[in-house]
Design a protein around this motif. Structure first.
Motif, mmCIF file in Angstrom:
data_model
loop_
_atom_site.group_PDB
_atom_site.id
_atom_site.type_symbol
_atom_site.label_atom_id
_atom_site.label_comp_id
_atom_site.label_asym_id
_atom_site.label_seq_id
_atom_site.Cartn_x
_atom_site.Cartn_y
_atom_site.Cartn_z
ATOM 1 N N ARG A 1 42.014 39.653 32.428
ATOM 2 C CA ARG A 1 41.786 38.254 32.798
ATOM 3 C C ARG A 1 40.506 38.061 33.608
ATOM 4 O O ARG A 1 40.119 36.954 33.898
ATOM 5 C CB ARG A 1 42.975 37.713 33.611
ATOM 6 N N GLN A 2 39.901 39.201 34.001
ATOM 7 C CA GLN A 2 38.766 39.050 34.908
ATOM 8 C C GLN A 2 37.571 39.857 34.417
ATOM 9 O O GLN A 2 37.604 41.088 34.404
ATOM 10 C CB GLN A 2 39.188 39.524 36.301
ATOM 11 N N THR A 3 36.517 39.183 33.984
ATOM 12 C CA THR A 3 35.325 39.859 33.505
ATOM 13 C C THR A 3 34.361 40.055 34.673
ATOM 14 O O THR A 3 33.828 39.088 35.201
ATOM 15 C CB THR A 3 34.655 39.033 32.397
ATOM 16 N N PRO B 1 25.469 37.576 45.645
ATOM 17 C CA PRO B 1 26.593 37.427 46.570
ATOM 18 C C PRO B 1 27.644 38.521 46.408
ATOM 19 O O PRO B 1 27.693 39.198 45.373
ATOM 20 C CB PRO B 1 27.182 36.056 46.210
ATOM 21 N N SER B 2 28.451 38.685 47.416
ATOM 22 C CA SER B 2 29.559 39.626 47.360
ATOM 23 C C SER B 2 30.486 39.246 46.201
ATOM 24 O O SER B 2 30.758 38.068 45.985
ATOM 25 C CB SER B 2 30.313 39.574 48.697
ATOM 26 N N GLY B 3 30.882 40.249 45.430
ATOM 27 C CA GLY B 3 31.766 39.994 44.299
ATOM 28 C C GLY B 3 31.034 39.643 43.012
ATOM 29 O O GLY B 3 31.671 39.379 41.991
ATOM 30 N N SER B 4 29.688 39.672 43.019
ATOM 31 C CA SER B 4 28.946 39.262 41.818
ATOM 32 C C SER B 4 28.873 40.363 40.755
ATOM 33 O O SER B 4 28.599 40.081 39.596
ATOM 34 C CB SER B 4 27.533 38.800 42.205
ATOM 35 N N GLY B 5 29.093 41.628 41.154
ATOM 36 C CA GLY B 5 29.097 42.707 40.167
ATOM 37 C C GLY B 5 28.132 43.849 40.443
ATOM 38 O O GLY B 5 28.010 44.771 39.631
ATOM 39 N N LYS B 6 27.466 43.825 41.591
ATOM 40 C CA LYS B 6 26.455 44.843 41.898
ATOM 41 C C LYS B 6 27.051 46.248 41.946
ATOM 42 O O LYS B 6 26.528 47.180 41.325
ATOM 43 C CB LYS B 6 25.776 44.514 43.245
ATOM 44 N N SER B 7 28.144 46.412 42.683
ATOM 45 C CA SER B 7 28.753 47.749 42.789
ATOM 46 C C SER B 7 29.269 48.216 41.449
ATOM 47 O O SER B 7 29.227 49.413 41.138
ATOM 48 C CB SER B 7 29.930 47.746 43.772
ATOM 49 N N LEU C 1 26.627 50.000 39.493
ATOM 50 C CA LEU C 1 26.422 51.385 39.931
ATOM 51 C C LEU C 1 27.577 52.281 39.465
ATOM 52 O O LEU C 1 27.353 53.407 39.020
ATOM 53 C CB LEU C 1 26.302 51.468 41.461
ATOM 54 N N ARG C 2 28.803 51.773 39.562
ATOM 55 C CA ARG C 2 29.962 52.597 39.158
ATOM 56 C C ARG C 2 29.899 52.952 37.680
ATOM 57 O O ARG C 2 30.326 54.037 37.278
ATOM 58 C CB ARG C 2 31.268 51.855 39.452
ATOM 59 N N LEU C 3 29.393 52.044 36.846
ATOM 60 C CA LEU C 3 29.320 52.328 35.406
ATOM 61 C C LEU C 3 28.253 53.384 35.115
ATOM 62 O O LEU C 3 28.452 54.244 34.254
ATOM 63 C CB LEU C 3 29.017 51.052 34.613
ATOM 64 N N PHE D 1 32.099 56.191 36.742
ATOM 65 C CA PHE D 1 33.361 56.024 37.437
ATOM 66 C C PHE D 1 34.301 55.278 36.494
ATOM 67 O O PHE D 1 35.506 55.506 36.465
ATOM 68 C CB PHE D 1 33.101 55.237 38.729
ATOM 69 N N TYR D 2 33.708 54.364 35.720
ATOM 70 C CA TYR D 2 34.372 53.701 34.592
ATOM 71 C C TYR D 2 33.381 53.688 33.437
ATOM 72 O O TYR D 2 32.183 53.799 33.658
ATOM 73 C CB TYR D 2 34.706 52.237 34.895
ATOM 74 N N ASP D 3 33.889 53.516 32.205
ATOM 75 C CA ASP D 3 33.020 53.247 31.061
ATOM 76 C C ASP D 3 33.028 51.750 30.772
ATOM 77 O O ASP D 3 34.023 51.073 31.035
ATOM 78 C CB ASP D 3 33.502 54.020 29.824
HETATM 79 P P1 ADP Z 1 29.600 43.262 44.469
HETATM 80 O O1 ADP Z 1 29.256 44.718 44.531
HETATM 81 O O2 ADP Z 1 28.468 42.420 43.968
HETATM 82 O O3 ADP Z 1 30.167 42.764 45.750
HETATM 83 P P2 ADP Z 1 31.716 44.120 42.696
HETATM 84 O O4 ADP Z 1 31.020 44.812 41.587
HETATM 85 O O5 ADP Z 1 32.356 44.969 43.751
HETATM 86 O O6 ADP Z 1 30.735 43.065 43.362
HETATM 87 O O7 ADP Z 1 32.818 43.178 42.123
HETATM 88 C C1 ADP Z 1 32.652 42.387 40.938
HETATM 89 C C2 ADP Z 1 33.975 41.720 40.614
HETATM 90 O O8 ADP Z 1 34.920 42.709 40.244
HETATM 91 C C3 ADP Z 1 34.603 40.976 41.789
HETATM 92 O O9 ADP Z 1 35.278 39.851 41.258
HETATM 93 C C4 ADP Z 1 35.585 41.970 42.366
HETATM 94 O O10 ADP Z 1 36.657 41.337 43.009
HETATM 95 C C5 ADP Z 1 36.040 42.708 41.119
HETATM 96 N N1 ADP Z 1 36.403 44.101 41.429
HETATM 97 C C6 ADP Z 1 35.605 45.012 42.035
HETATM 98 N N2 ADP Z 1 36.221 46.192 42.136
HETATM 99 C C7 ADP Z 1 37.454 46.008 41.578
HETATM 100 C C8 ADP Z 1 38.574 46.856 41.369
HETATM 101 N N3 ADP Z 1 38.533 48.144 41.753
HETATM 102 N N4 ADP Z 1 39.653 46.347 40.757
HETATM 103 C C9 ADP Z 1 39.673 45.064 40.353
HETATM 104 N N5 ADP Z 1 38.663 44.200 40.507
HETATM 105 C C10 ADP Z 1 37.559 44.663 41.120
#
Ligand code: ADP
Ligand code: ADP
Length: 229
Positions: free
Chosen positions: A16-18, A38-44, A47-49, A53-55
Protein backbone atom coordinates in the motif's frame (compact mmCIF):
# COMPACT_ATOMS: atom_id res chain seq x y z
CA UNK A 1 35.40 2.22 -11.13
CA UNK A 2 32.25 3.07 -9.20
CA UNK A 3 29.84 4.22 -11.92
CA UNK A 4 26.36 3.92 -10.38
CA UNK A 5 23.09 3.82 -12.33
CA UNK A 6 19.52 3.63 -11.01
CA UNK A 7 17.18 2.71 -13.83
CA UNK A 8 13.49 3.32 -13.16
CA UNK A 9 13.68 1.94 -9.64
CA UNK A 10 10.54 1.52 -7.57
CA UNK A 11 10.36 0.17 -4.06
CA UNK A 12 7.47 -0.68 -1.75
CA UNK A 13 8.01 -1.57 1.88
CA UNK A 14 4.47 -2.87 1.72
CA UNK A 15 1.94 -3.05 -1.14
CA UNK A 16 0.00 0.00 0.00
CA UNK A 17 2.98 2.28 0.34
CA UNK A 18 5.35 3.15 -2.50
CA UNK A 19 8.57 4.51 -1.03
CA UNK A 20 10.26 5.06 -4.43
CA UNK A 21 8.19 5.75 -7.53
CA UNK A 22 10.47 4.98 -10.47
CA UNK A 23 13.67 6.92 -9.99
CA UNK A 24 16.53 7.11 -12.47
CA UNK A 25 19.92 8.72 -12.17
CA UNK A 26 23.54 8.09 -13.11
CA UNK A 27 26.62 8.96 -11.08
CA UNK A 28 29.95 9.01 -12.92
CA UNK A 29 32.76 7.19 -11.13
CA UNK A 30 34.28 9.43 -8.49
CA UNK A 31 31.45 11.98 -8.38
CA UNK A 32 29.57 13.10 -5.28
CA UNK A 33 25.79 13.19 -5.26
CA UNK A 34 23.92 14.87 -2.42
CA UNK A 35 20.42 13.62 -1.62
CA UNK A 36 18.26 16.28 -0.03
CA UNK A 37 14.57 16.34 0.81
CA UNK A 38 12.18 16.09 3.72
CA UNK A 39 12.20 13.26 6.22
CA UNK A 40 10.35 10.27 4.82
CA UNK A 41 10.91 11.26 1.17
CA UNK A 42 12.98 8.15 0.33
CA UNK A 43 16.64 9.16 0.73
CA UNK A 44 17.62 6.32 3.08
CA UNK A 45 15.74 3.84 0.92
CA UNK A 46 17.93 4.79 -2.06
CA UNK A 47 21.05 4.00 -0.03
CA UNK A 48 19.59 0.74 1.30
CA UNK A 49 18.84 -0.47 -2.24
CA UNK A 50 22.37 0.27 -3.46
CA UNK A 51 23.72 -1.72 -0.52
CA UNK A 52 21.19 -4.50 -1.32
CA UNK A 53 19.63 -4.33 2.08
CA UNK A 54 16.56 -4.76 -0.14
CA UNK A 55 16.16 -5.32 -3.88
CA UNK A 56 14.00 -2.98 -5.97
CA UNK A 57 10.35 -3.93 -6.44
CA UNK A 58 10.94 -3.07 -10.10
CA UNK A 59 13.74 -1.51 -12.10
CA UNK A 60 17.45 -2.13 -11.83
CA UNK A 61 20.62 -0.80 -10.27
CA UNK A 62 23.99 -1.10 -11.98
CA UNK A 63 27.54 -0.64 -10.79
CA UNK A 64 30.04 -0.35 -13.63
CA UNK A 65 27.46 -1.79 -15.98
CA UNK A 66 26.73 -4.84 -13.85
CA UNK A 67 23.27 -5.43 -12.42
CA UNK A 68 23.81 -5.65 -8.67
CA UNK A 69 21.22 -8.43 -8.41
CA UNK A 70 23.84 -10.60 -10.13
CA UNK A 71 26.68 -9.71 -7.77
CA UNK A 72 27.61 -11.73 -4.73
CA UNK A 73 26.42 -9.89 -1.65
CA UNK A 74 29.84 -9.87 -0.03
CA UNK A 75 31.68 -8.73 -3.14
CA UNK A 76 29.15 -5.90 -3.50
CA UNK A 77 29.57 -4.92 0.12
CA UNK A 78 33.35 -4.99 -0.09
CA UNK A 79 33.04 -2.26 -2.69
CA UNK A 80 30.76 -0.04 -0.65
CA UNK A 81 31.66 1.80 2.53
CA UNK A 82 28.79 2.91 4.73
CA UNK A 83 28.94 5.73 7.25
CA UNK A 84 25.64 5.75 9.14
CA UNK A 85 24.30 8.63 11.19
CA UNK A 86 24.65 6.73 14.42
CA UNK A 87 27.87 4.82 14.59
CA UNK A 88 27.97 1.71 16.72
CA UNK A 89 31.40 1.11 18.21
CA UNK A 90 32.98 -2.04 19.54
CA UNK A 91 33.93 -1.92 23.18
CA UNK A 92 37.59 -2.16 22.22
CA UNK A 93 40.44 0.12 21.23
CA UNK A 94 40.29 2.86 18.65
CA UNK A 95 42.78 0.80 16.66
CA UNK A 96 40.49 -2.22 16.74
CA UNK A 97 37.53 -0.11 15.70
CA UNK A 98 39.44 1.27 12.73
CA UNK A 99 40.83 -2.07 11.58
CA UNK A 100 37.85 -4.33 12.24
CA UNK A 101 35.08 -1.84 12.73
CA UNK A 102 33.35 -2.35 9.42
CA UNK A 103 31.13 -5.27 10.33
CA UNK A 104 30.27 -5.83 6.68
CA UNK A 105 33.86 -6.38 5.64
CA UNK A 106 34.85 -10.00 5.54
CA UNK A 107 37.96 -10.89 7.44
CA UNK A 108 39.96 -11.44 4.28
CA UNK A 109 39.95 -7.67 3.98
CA UNK A 110 41.36 -6.98 7.43
CA UNK A 111 43.45 -3.92 7.13
CA UNK A 112 47.07 -3.23 7.18
CA UNK A 113 48.10 -2.01 10.64
CA UNK A 114 50.46 0.68 9.37
CA UNK A 115 47.81 2.10 7.06
CA UNK A 116 45.28 2.18 9.88
CA UNK A 117 47.75 3.98 12.14
CA UNK A 118 48.49 6.51 9.44
CA UNK A 119 44.80 7.20 8.90
CA UNK A 120 44.37 7.54 12.62
CA UNK A 121 47.13 10.12 12.82
CA UNK A 122 45.91 12.11 9.85
CA UNK A 123 42.20 12.35 10.61
CA UNK A 124 41.62 11.15 14.16
CA UNK A 125 44.59 12.19 16.20
CA UNK A 126 42.76 11.81 19.50
CA UNK A 127 44.76 13.24 22.37
CA UNK A 128 44.51 9.96 24.31
CA UNK A 129 46.01 8.01 21.42
CA UNK A 130 45.44 5.11 19.16
CA UNK A 131 45.38 2.32 21.70
CA UNK A 132 42.84 3.96 23.96
CA UNK A 133 39.93 1.70 24.69
CA UNK A 134 36.69 3.17 23.42
CA UNK A 135 34.89 1.51 26.32
CA UNK A 136 37.06 3.23 28.89
CA UNK A 137 36.46 6.54 27.21
CA UNK A 138 32.85 5.51 27.08
CA UNK A 139 30.54 8.42 26.67
CA UNK A 140 33.50 10.78 26.60
CA UNK A 141 33.68 10.09 22.87
CA UNK A 142 31.82 13.04 21.42
CA UNK A 143 29.52 12.81 18.43
CA UNK A 144 32.22 14.39 16.29
CA UNK A 145 34.83 11.87 17.43
CA UNK A 146 32.49 8.97 16.73
CA UNK A 147 31.87 10.34 13.25
CA UNK A 148 35.57 10.62 12.55
CA UNK A 149 36.08 7.07 13.77
CA UNK A 150 33.34 5.91 11.41
CA UNK A 151 35.03 7.79 8.57
CA UNK A 152 38.46 6.35 9.44
CA UNK A 153 37.24 2.77 9.32
CA UNK A 154 35.58 3.43 6.00
CA UNK A 155 38.74 4.94 4.49
CA UNK A 156 40.76 1.97 5.64
CA UNK A 157 38.47 -0.40 3.73
CA UNK A 158 39.27 1.64 0.60
CA UNK A 159 35.95 1.11 -1.19
CA UNK A 160 35.26 2.80 -4.55
CA UNK A 161 31.75 3.74 -3.38
CA UNK A 162 30.72 5.56 -0.20
CA UNK A 163 27.24 5.82 1.32
CA UNK A 164 27.04 8.53 3.92
CA UNK A 165 24.19 9.67 6.13
CA UNK A 166 25.48 12.90 7.60
CA UNK A 167 24.80 13.63 11.23
CA UNK A 168 22.11 16.19 11.84
CA UNK A 169 23.51 17.46 15.13
CA UNK A 170 25.08 20.89 15.22
CA UNK A 171 28.84 20.87 15.72
CA UNK A 172 31.17 23.55 16.97
CA UNK A 173 33.38 25.14 14.34
CA UNK A 174 36.57 23.25 15.22
CA UNK A 175 34.79 19.89 15.16
CA UNK A 176 33.07 20.93 11.96
CA UNK A 177 36.45 21.61 10.34
CA UNK A 178 37.88 18.29 11.52
CA UNK A 179 34.87 16.43 10.17
CA UNK A 180 35.09 18.29 6.87
CA UNK A 181 38.78 17.33 6.51
CA UNK A 182 37.92 13.71 7.27
CA UNK A 183 35.03 13.74 4.79
CA UNK A 184 37.27 15.23 2.10
CA UNK A 185 39.86 12.50 2.68
CA UNK A 186 37.16 9.85 2.49
CA UNK A 187 35.25 11.02 -0.56
CA UNK A 188 38.18 12.13 -2.73
CA UNK A 189 38.23 10.00 -5.87
CA UNK A 190 35.33 7.85 -4.66
CA UNK A 191 31.75 7.74 -5.86
CA UNK A 192 29.72 9.16 -2.99
CA UNK A 193 26.00 9.20 -2.23
CA UNK A 194 25.39 11.40 0.74
CA UNK A 195 22.20 12.21 2.60
CA UNK A 196 23.34 15.76 3.10
CA UNK A 197 22.53 17.87 6.10
CA UNK A 198 25.50 20.25 6.02
CA UNK A 199 25.50 23.24 3.71
CA UNK A 200 29.20 22.77 2.89
CA UNK A 201 28.49 19.25 1.65
CA UNK A 202 25.59 20.42 -0.48
CA UNK A 203 27.66 23.22 -1.99
CA UNK A 204 30.54 20.89 -2.84
CA UNK A 205 28.41 18.13 -4.38
CA UNK A 206 28.77 17.55 -8.12
CA UNK A 207 25.01 17.04 -8.34
CA UNK A 208 22.14 17.50 -5.92
CA UNK A 209 19.10 15.24 -6.21
CA UNK A 210 16.05 16.72 -4.53
CA UNK A 211 13.85 13.86 -3.37
CA UNK A 212 10.21 14.37 -2.49
CA UNK A 213 7.57 11.75 -1.90
CA UNK A 214 9.57 8.95 -3.54
CA UNK A 215 10.50 10.94 -6.63
CA UNK A 216 13.43 13.02 -7.80
CA UNK A 217 11.83 16.40 -8.34
CA UNK A 218 14.94 18.46 -9.14
CA UNK A 219 18.50 17.82 -10.25
CA UNK A 220 21.42 20.20 -10.52
CA UNK A 221 24.36 21.83 -8.82
CA UNK A 222 23.79 24.15 -5.90
CA UNK A 223 24.19 27.20 -8.19
CA UNK A 224 21.77 25.80 -10.76
CA UNK A 225 19.12 25.02 -8.17
CA UNK A 226 19.41 28.50 -6.68
CA UNK A 227 19.16 30.11 -10.11
CA UNK A 228 16.00 28.12 -10.89
CA UNK A 229 14.40 28.71 -7.51
P1 ADP B 1 14.17 9.52 4.31
O1 ADP B 1 15.48 8.81 4.38
O2 ADP B 1 14.11 10.50 3.18
O3 ADP B 1 13.77 10.10 5.61
P2 ADP B 1 13.06 6.86 4.01
O4 ADP B 1 13.73 6.31 2.81
O5 ADP B 1 13.57 6.42 5.35
O6 ADP B 1 13.04 8.45 3.93
O7 ADP B 1 11.53 6.55 3.96
C1 ADP B 1 10.75 6.60 2.77
C2 ADP B 1 9.36 6.09 3.08
O8 ADP B 1 9.42 4.71 3.39
C3 ADP B 1 8.71 6.75 4.29
O9 ADP B 1 7.32 6.83 4.03
C4 ADP B 1 8.99 5.79 5.42
O10 ADP B 1 8.02 5.87 6.43
C5 ADP B 1 8.95 4.45 4.71
N1 ADP B 1 9.84 3.48 5.35
C6 ADP B 1 11.17 3.65 5.58
N2 ADP B 1 11.70 2.56 6.15
C7 ADP B 1 10.66 1.68 6.28
C8 ADP B 1 10.55 0.36 6.80
N3 ADP B 1 11.64 -0.27 7.29
N4 ADP B 1 9.36 -0.24 6.77
C9 ADP B 1 8.28 0.39 6.26
N5 ADP B 1 8.30 1.63 5.75
C10 ADP B 1 9.48 2.28 5.76
P1 ADP C 1 15.39 9.30 8.79
O1 ADP C 1 14.67 10.57 8.58
O2 ADP C 1 16.81 9.49 9.23
O3 ADP C 1 15.24 8.30 7.67
P2 ADP C 1 13.28 7.99 10.19
O4 ADP C 1 12.74 8.43 11.51
O5 ADP C 1 12.49 8.24 8.95
O6 ADP C 1 14.74 8.61 10.07
O7 ADP C 1 13.56 6.42 10.25
C1 ADP C 1 14.29 5.84 11.29
C2 ADP C 1 14.30 4.35 11.10
O8 ADP C 1 12.97 3.83 11.19
C3 ADP C 1 14.84 3.96 9.74
O9 ADP C 1 15.88 3.02 9.91
C4 ADP C 1 13.68 3.35 8.99
O10 ADP C 1 14.06 2.13 8.37
C5 ADP C 1 12.66 3.04 10.06
N1 ADP C 1 11.33 3.43 9.58
C6 ADP C 1 10.97 4.61 9.06
N2 ADP C 1 9.69 4.61 8.72
C7 ADP C 1 9.21 3.38 9.05
C8 ADP C 1 7.95 2.76 8.95
N3 ADP C 1 6.89 3.36 8.41
N4 ADP C 1 7.83 1.49 9.39
C9 ADP C 1 8.88 0.86 9.91
N5 ADP C 1 10.10 1.39 10.02
C10 ADP C 1 10.27 2.64 9.60
Amino acid sequence: SGHVVFDNVTFNYDPRQTALKGISFSIPAGATVALVGPSGSGKSTILRLLFRFYDPTSGNIYIDGQNIRELQQNSLRRNIGVVPQDTVLFNDTIEYNIRYGDVDASHETVVNAAKAAQIHDSIMNFPDGYETRVGERGLRLSGGEKQRLAIARTIVKNPPIILLDEATSALDTTTERHIQDALNAMTKGRTTLVIAHRLSTIMKADVILVVRDGEIVETGTHDELIRNA
